[in-house]
Motif scaffolding. Structure first.
Motif, PDB file in Angstrom:
ATOM      1  N   SER A  66     -25.726  68.809  -0.898  1.00  0.00           N
ATOM      2  CA  SER A  66     -24.450  68.145  -0.650  1.00  0.00           C
ATOM      3  C   SER A  66     -24.645  67.088   0.419  1.00  0.00           C
ATOM      4  O   SER A  66     -25.534  67.172   1.274  1.00  0.00           O
ATOM      5  N   TYR A  67     -23.800  66.077   0.376  1.00  0.00           N
ATOM      6  CA  TYR A  67     -23.842  64.988   1.339  1.00  0.00           C
ATOM      7  C   TYR A  67     -22.412  64.544   1.590  1.00  0.00           C
ATOM      8  O   TYR A  67     -21.609  64.436   0.660  1.00  0.00           O
ATOM      9  N   GLN A  68     -22.075  64.296   2.840  1.00  0.00           N
ATOM     10  CA  GLN A  68     -20.748  63.789   3.183  1.00  0.00           C
ATOM     11  C   GLN A  68     -20.889  62.743   4.271  1.00  0.00           C
ATOM     12  O   GLN A  68     -21.649  62.902   5.216  1.00  0.00           O
ATOM     13  N   ASN A  69     -20.150  61.662   4.135  1.00  0.00           N
ATOM     14  CA  ASN A  69     -20.123  60.602   5.127  1.00  0.00           C
ATOM     15  C   ASN A  69     -18.666  60.363   5.509  1.00  0.00           C
ATOM     16  O   ASN A  69     -17.806  60.232   4.645  1.00  0.00           O
ATOM     17  N   MET A  70     -18.382  60.320   6.810  1.00  0.00           N
ATOM     18  CA  MET A  70     -17.023  60.083   7.286  1.00  0.00           C
ATOM     19  C   MET A  70     -17.037  58.903   8.244  1.00  0.00           C
ATOM     20  O   MET A  70     -17.875  58.815   9.128  1.00  0.00           O
ATOM     21  N   ASN A  71     -16.109  57.987   8.055  1.00  0.00           N
ATOM     22  CA  ASN A  71     -15.928  56.861   8.957  1.00  0.00           C
ATOM     23  C   ASN A  71     -14.480  56.896   9.424  1.00  0.00           C
ATOM     24  O   ASN A  71     -13.563  56.698   8.635  1.00  0.00           O
ATOM     25  N   ALA A  72     -14.266  57.166  10.714  1.00  0.00           N
ATOM     26  CA  ALA A  72     -12.913  57.265  11.262  1.00  0.00           C
ATOM     27  C   ALA A  72     -12.744  56.238  12.362  1.00  0.00           C
ATOM     28  O   ALA A  72     -13.605  56.075  13.219  1.00  0.00           O
TER      29      ALA A  72
END
Length: 123
Positions: A66-72
């Motif tokens: 799994s891979y997740q990228n978050m830009n906040a």
């Protein structure tokens, strides 16, 4: 929320760092460049991949990635009071400045968070 910040003689943290005094030439700053509505957009991207291989009646192989990228951008909190009109109680703790509307903040620096995570697993 639009706000101005000025160092006060009661600013213990800064005065301790600066020999016990707040310099008289401390400038006031404002946050005009940071003020806006809906300042906290977030984007998520990612995937999850799984594969199951049945080797025989007693053995299976399960592989996952799994891979997740978050830009906040912005912040996920609110401030009940702004910096103007800050007062202190009897022991020198700040007790708040100008009340801010619900779901508001008075920021003086841009806020951005970027994270990525990868989670491989197998059984």
């Amino acid at each position: 929320m639009p706000a101005t910040f000025t160092r006060q003689s009661t600013d213990e943290g800064f005065s301790r760092y600066n020999g016990g005094v707040v310099p008289t030439n401390s400038v006031s700053i404002n946050n005009a460049a940071q003020v806006g509505n809906a300042i906290n957009p977030v984007t998520y991207q990612g995937f999850r991949l799984s594969g199951l291989l049945k080797i025989n009646d007693n053995w299976n192989a399960l592989l996952q990635q799994s891979y997740q990228n978050m830009n906040a951008q912005g912040v996920f909190y609110e401030m009940p009071n702004g910096p103007e009109g800050l007062a202190f109680n009897a022991v020198g703790e700040p007790v708040g400045g100008r009340p801010l509307p619900p779901l508001s903040v008075a920021l003086f620096n841009p806020s951005t968070t970027r994270t990525s995570s990868r989670t491989p697993s197998s059984r």
